[in-house]
Design a protein around this motif. Structure first.
Motif, PDB file in Angstrom:
ATOM      1  N   GLY A  20       0.820  -1.209   0.000  1.00 50.81           N
ATOM      2  CA  GLY A  20       0.000   0.000   0.000  1.00 50.81           C
ATOM      3  C   GLY A  20       0.852   1.257   0.000  1.00 50.81           C
ATOM      4  O   GLY A  20       0.552   2.225  -0.707  1.00 50.81           O
ATOM      5  N   GLY A  21       1.922   1.245   0.772  1.00 50.60           N
ATOM      6  CA  GLY A  21       2.822   2.400   0.806  1.00 50.60           C
ATOM      7  C   GLY A  21       3.500   2.641  -0.528  1.00 50.60           C
ATOM      8  O   GLY A  21       3.653   3.782  -0.958  1.00 50.60           O
ATOM      9  N   VAL A  22       3.906   1.569  -1.190  1.00 48.46           N
ATOM     10  CA  VAL A  22       4.548   1.707  -2.500  1.00 48.46           C
ATOM     11  C   VAL A  22       3.570   2.286  -3.516  1.00 48.46           C
ATOM     12  O   VAL A  22       3.947   3.132  -4.342  1.00 48.46           O
ATOM     13  CB  VAL A  22       5.111   0.353  -2.979  1.00 48.46           C
ATOM     14  N   LEU A  23       2.320   1.861  -3.462  1.00 48.08           N
ATOM     15  CA  LEU A  23       1.321   2.412  -4.381  1.00 48.08           C
ATOM     16  C   LEU A  23       1.118   3.912  -4.147  1.00 48.08           C
ATOM     17  O   LEU A  23       1.042   4.697  -5.105  1.00 48.08           O
ATOM     18  CB  LEU A  23      -0.010   1.671  -4.233  1.00 48.08           C
ATOM     19  N   ILE A  24       1.067   4.311  -2.888  1.00 44.95           N
ATOM     20  CA  ILE A  24       0.897   5.729  -2.575  1.00 44.95           C
ATOM     21  C   ILE A  24       2.116   6.535  -3.025  1.00 44.95           C
ATOM     22  O   ILE A  24       1.989   7.602  -3.630  1.00 44.95           O
ATOM     23  CB  ILE A  24       0.622   5.924  -1.074  1.00 44.95           C
ATOM     24  N   VAL A  25       3.305   6.021  -2.753  1.00 47.86           N
ATOM     25  CA  VAL A  25       4.532   6.723  -3.148  1.00 47.86           C
ATOM     26  C   VAL A  25       4.621   6.826  -4.670  1.00 47.86           C
ATOM     27  O   VAL A  25       5.040   7.865  -5.204  1.00 47.86           O
ATOM     28  CB  VAL A  25       5.772   6.025  -2.547  1.00 47.86           C
ATOM     29  N   ALA A  26       4.217   5.788  -5.383  1.00 47.28           N
ATOM     30  CA  ALA A  26       4.231   5.847  -6.847  1.00 47.28           C
ATOM     31  C   ALA A  26       3.298   6.947  -7.349  1.00 47.28           C
ATOM     32  O   ALA A  26       3.631   7.669  -8.298  1.00 47.28           O
ATOM     33  CB  ALA A  26       3.824   4.496  -7.426  1.00 47.28           C
ATOM     34  N   GLY A  27       2.148   7.103  -6.705  1.00 45.69           N
ATOM     35  CA  GLY A  27       1.244   8.182  -7.080  1.00 45.69           C
ATOM     36  C   GLY A  27       1.851   9.546  -6.816  1.00 45.69           C
ATOM     37  O   GLY A  27       1.736  10.462  -7.630  1.00 45.69           O
ATOM     38  N   PHE A  28       2.526   9.696  -5.673  1.00 45.96           N
ATOM     39  CA  PHE A  28       3.158  10.974  -5.372  1.00 45.96           C
ATOM     40  C   PHE A  28       4.337  11.258  -6.296  1.00 45.96           C
ATOM     41  O   PHE A  28       4.598  12.410  -6.635  1.00 45.96           O
ATOM     42  CB  PHE A  28       3.602  11.044  -3.913  1.00 45.96           C
ATOM     43  N   ILE A  29       5.058  10.243  -6.703  1.00 49.17           N
ATOM     44  CA  ILE A  29       6.146  10.451  -7.665  1.00 49.17           C
ATOM     45  C   ILE A  29       5.584  10.933  -8.989  1.00 49.17           C
ATOM     46  O   ILE A  29       6.173  11.789  -9.663  1.00 49.17           O
ATOM     47  CB  ILE A  29       6.976   9.163  -7.838  1.00 49.17           C
ATOM     48  N   MET A  30       4.418  10.427  -9.372  1.00 45.34           N
ATOM     49  CA  MET A  30       3.790  10.898 -10.603  1.00 45.34           C
ATOM     50  C   MET A  30       3.389  12.376 -10.516  1.00 45.34           C
ATOM     51  O   MET A  30       3.360  13.069 -11.517  1.00 45.34           O
ATOM     52  CB  MET A  30       2.577  10.045 -10.944  1.00 45.34           C
ATOM     53  N   THR A  31       3.097  12.856  -9.294  1.00 49.41           N
ATOM     54  CA  THR A  31       2.727  14.268  -9.173  1.00 49.41           C
ATOM     55  C   THR A  31       3.883  15.190  -9.532  1.00 49.41           C
ATOM     56  O   THR A  31       3.653  16.335  -9.921  1.00 49.41           O
ATOM     57  CB  THR A  31       2.245  14.620  -7.749  1.00 49.41           C
ATOM     58  N   THR A  32       5.124  14.713  -9.425  1.00 48.05           N
ATOM     59  CA  THR A  32       6.257  15.558  -9.788  1.00 48.05           C
ATOM     60  C   THR A  32       6.369  15.740 -11.299  1.00 48.05           C
ATOM     61  O   THR A  32       7.025  16.669 -11.752  1.00 48.05           O
ATOM     62  CB  THR A  32       7.571  14.981  -9.249  1.00 48.05           C
ATOM     63  N   ARG A  33       5.748  14.869 -12.069  1.00 47.66           N
ATOM     64  CA  ARG A  33       5.774  14.967 -13.534  1.00 47.66           C
ATOM     65  C   ARG A  33       4.517  15.583 -14.108  1.00 47.66           C
ATOM     66  O   ARG A  33       4.388  15.723 -15.320  1.00 47.66           O
ATOM     67  CB  ARG A  33       5.958  13.575 -14.140  1.00 47.66           C
TER      68      ARG A  33
END
Length: 82
Positions: free
Chosen positions: A67-80
């Motif tokens: 679950g944490g990895v999924l959330i972090v992946a979403g936040f990494i996408m916000t940088t792009r």
């Protein structure tokens, strides 16, 4: 006394102007970004409510990591996001 030769300076040429317009994300980008964050949140909530037995039985606390990895992946996408 002889005069020194004057140095010729190269004329200033400005760098070429980039003619490309503003970059735009594909239409699927924002839904995937938000979806990853929401699925990650739901994954963690289900893990806590089921006392680490679900969504994947038998891996216990690794469900929190997923679950944490999924959330972090979403936040990494916000940088792009543009």
């Amino acid at each position: 006394m002889p005069e020194s030769k004057s140095r010729k300076k190269a004329e200033y040429t400005p760098p070429p102007v980039k003619s490309s317009g503003p970059k735009v994300n594909p239409p699927w980008f924002v839904p995937v970004m938000l979806g990853l964050m929401l699925v990650g949140l739901a994954w963690i909530v289900v893990t806590y409510l089921s006392q680490s037995q679900y969504p994947i039985p038998g891996i216990d606390s690794w469900n929190l990591a997923i679950g944490g990895v999924l959330i972090v992946a979403g936040f990494i996408m916000t940088t792009r996001w543009r």
